[in-house]
Enzyme design. Structure first.
Site, mmCIF file in Angstrom:
data_model
loop_
_atom_site.group_PDB
_atom_site.id
_atom_site.type_symbol
_atom_site.label_atom_id
_atom_site.label_comp_id
_atom_site.label_asym_id
_atom_site.label_seq_id
_atom_site.Cartn_x
_atom_site.Cartn_y
_atom_site.Cartn_z
ATOM 1 N N LYS A 15 11.672 4.132 -4.684
ATOM 2 C CA LYS A 15 12.620 5.226 -4.435
ATOM 3 C C LYS A 15 13.715 4.798 -3.453
ATOM 4 O O LYS A 15 14.888 5.054 -3.677
ATOM 5 C CB LYS A 15 11.911 6.454 -3.819
ATOM 6 C CG LYS A 15 10.791 7.026 -4.634
ATOM 7 C CD LYS A 15 10.197 8.271 -3.984
ATOM 8 C CE LYS A 15 9.675 8.093 -2.582
ATOM 9 N NZ LYS A 15 8.453 7.298 -2.433
ATOM 10 N N ARG A 90 6.537 16.633 0.358
ATOM 11 C CA ARG A 90 5.372 15.799 0.076
ATOM 12 C C ARG A 90 4.128 16.642 -0.108
ATOM 13 O O ARG A 90 3.018 16.119 -0.124
ATOM 14 C CB ARG A 90 5.148 14.828 1.238
ATOM 15 C CG ARG A 90 5.697 13.429 0.964
ATOM 16 C CD ARG A 90 5.609 12.643 2.255
ATOM 17 N NE ARG A 90 5.356 11.251 2.093
ATOM 18 C CZ ARG A 90 6.275 10.301 2.303
ATOM 19 N NH1 ARG A 90 7.504 10.611 2.613
ATOM 20 N NH2 ARG A 90 5.949 9.049 2.186
ATOM 21 N N ARG A 132 6.358 -6.283 1.469
ATOM 22 C CA ARG A 132 7.655 -5.657 1.767
ATOM 23 C C ARG A 132 8.105 -5.998 3.189
ATOM 24 O O ARG A 132 7.327 -5.972 4.123
ATOM 25 C CB ARG A 132 7.533 -4.137 1.611
ATOM 26 C CG ARG A 132 8.808 -3.387 1.929
ATOM 27 C CD ARG A 132 8.811 -2.026 1.319
ATOM 28 N NE ARG A 132 7.851 -1.116 1.902
ATOM 29 C CZ ARG A 132 7.712 0.158 1.525
ATOM 30 N NH1 ARG A 132 8.472 0.628 0.548
ATOM 31 N NH2 ARG A 132 6.830 0.932 2.095
ATOM 32 N N ARG A 176 -2.209 5.999 2.828
ATOM 33 C CA ARG A 176 -0.970 6.589 2.296
ATOM 34 C C ARG A 176 -1.135 6.946 0.808
ATOM 35 O O ARG A 176 -0.629 7.957 0.346
ATOM 36 C CB ARG A 176 0.215 5.637 2.512
ATOM 37 C CG ARG A 176 0.559 5.529 4.001
ATOM 38 C CD ARG A 176 1.442 4.335 4.300
ATOM 39 N NE ARG A 176 2.745 4.433 3.675
ATOM 40 C CZ ARG A 176 3.544 3.381 3.466
ATOM 41 N NH1 ARG A 176 3.157 2.165 3.813
ATOM 42 N NH2 ARG A 176 4.715 3.560 2.904
HETATM 43 P P1 AMP Z 1 7.974 6.698 3.953
HETATM 44 O O1 AMP Z 1 9.003 5.907 4.690
HETATM 45 O O2 AMP Z 1 8.565 7.704 3.031
HETATM 46 O O3 AMP Z 1 6.939 5.832 3.296
HETATM 47 O O4 AMP Z 1 7.200 7.567 5.071
HETATM 48 C C1 AMP Z 1 6.489 6.935 6.114
HETATM 49 C C2 AMP Z 1 5.563 7.921 6.797
HETATM 50 O O5 AMP Z 1 6.334 8.985 7.395
HETATM 51 C C3 AMP Z 1 4.573 8.635 5.881
HETATM 52 O O6 AMP Z 1 3.407 7.854 5.619
HETATM 53 C C4 AMP Z 1 4.244 9.879 6.721
HETATM 54 O O7 AMP Z 1 3.384 9.565 7.795
HETATM 55 C C5 AMP Z 1 5.616 10.209 7.328
HETATM 56 N N1 AMP Z 1 6.384 11.139 6.458
HETATM 57 C C6 AMP Z 1 7.498 10.852 5.725
HETATM 58 N N2 AMP Z 1 7.925 11.936 5.059
HETATM 59 C C7 AMP Z 1 7.055 12.939 5.380
HETATM 60 C C8 AMP Z 1 6.939 14.298 4.991
HETATM 61 N N3 AMP Z 1 7.791 14.871 4.110
HETATM 62 N N4 AMP Z 1 5.921 15.026 5.530
HETATM 63 C C9 AMP Z 1 5.052 14.485 6.396
HETATM 64 N N5 AMP Z 1 5.090 13.204 6.792
HETATM 65 C C10 AMP Z 1 6.079 12.429 6.290
#
Ligand code: AMP
Length: 218
Positions: A15, A90, A132, A176
């Protein structure tokens, strides 16, 4: 008409890479909760302090913290005509909050909303995560196996030192994925029932996926 794109898919489904490409080509603004939370964490804000523990364990940050961050961001002027939302919602609870927020922010605007689901077989994803590397300065994303960099540890684009995100380890990534399947995946049906879900097969090269993406957002 205001264009609202919501990108969803499991961790490392591409994404972020696709959003950056689309944003660079179209000027659409990328709003990404993961990056907003990481910025809050490195600035040491109250929200960042709360988020840190959850992010580092691969769990969802409490909804009220994320909702406030996203509401503040979506109320800014640069996203009043369009945005790409990546990483939010999410969970069904967050999706309902987003509906309420946008009802207020968009008021009488005419809006087109599409949810793009990046469909990738789960077995391809762990490797993408472990290899990554991200650039903390310009946000570029690399993969040591599939997108080799010219100089080890250095961003090809801006020359900054690349980092491995703390949550891009196998152990945290497992959490995750669990979080994704338990809390985020139900959104596929939620948005499909509304008739706004567009699914793309997100395997293949970055350019191939990008072509599919452009097709569904036309
Ligand atoms: P990402 O960069 O999208 O992989 O997000 C990294 C981490 O940020 C996730 O594993 C969550 O801990 C937190 N996070 C990101 N977006 C959300 C969301 N919408 N709600 C809750 N936690 C989030």
């Amino acid at each position: 008409m205001k264009q609202e794109l919501i990108f969803m898919g499991p961790p490392a489904s591409g994404k972020g890479t696709q959003t950056k490409k689309l944003a660079a080509e179209t000027g659409l603004i990328h709003v990404d909760t993961g990056s907003l939370l990481r910025a809050a964490m490195s600035e040491g804000t109250e929200a960042g302090k709360i988020a840190k523990d959850f992010v580092e364990k691969g769990q969802l940050v409490p909804v009220e913290v994320v909702a406030q961050i996203i509401k503040d961001r979506l109320s800014q002027d640069d996203v009043k005509d369009s945005f790409i939302l990546d990483g939010f919602p999410r969970s069904i609870e967050q999706a309902n909050m987003l509906d309420a927020m946008l009802k207020e922010i968009d008021a009488d605007k005419e809006v087109s909303t599409k949810v793009i689901y990046f469909d990738v077989p789960i077995e391809n994803l762990m490797e993408r995560i472990i290899y990554r590397r991200s650039c903390p300065a310009c946000g570029a994303i690399f993969n040591l196996k599939t997108m080799p960099i010219k100089q080890e540890g250095i961003c090809d684009i801006c020359g900054a030192e690349l980092v491995q995100r703390k949550d891009d380890t196998e152990e945290i990534a497992k959490n995750r994925f669990d979080t994704y399947f338990n809390q985020t995946a139900p959104l596929i049906e939620f948005y499909d029932k509304r008739g706004i879900l567009k699914k793309i097969n997100a395997t293949g090269s970055v350019d191939e996926i990008y072509e599919k993406l452009k097709d569904v957002i036309k």
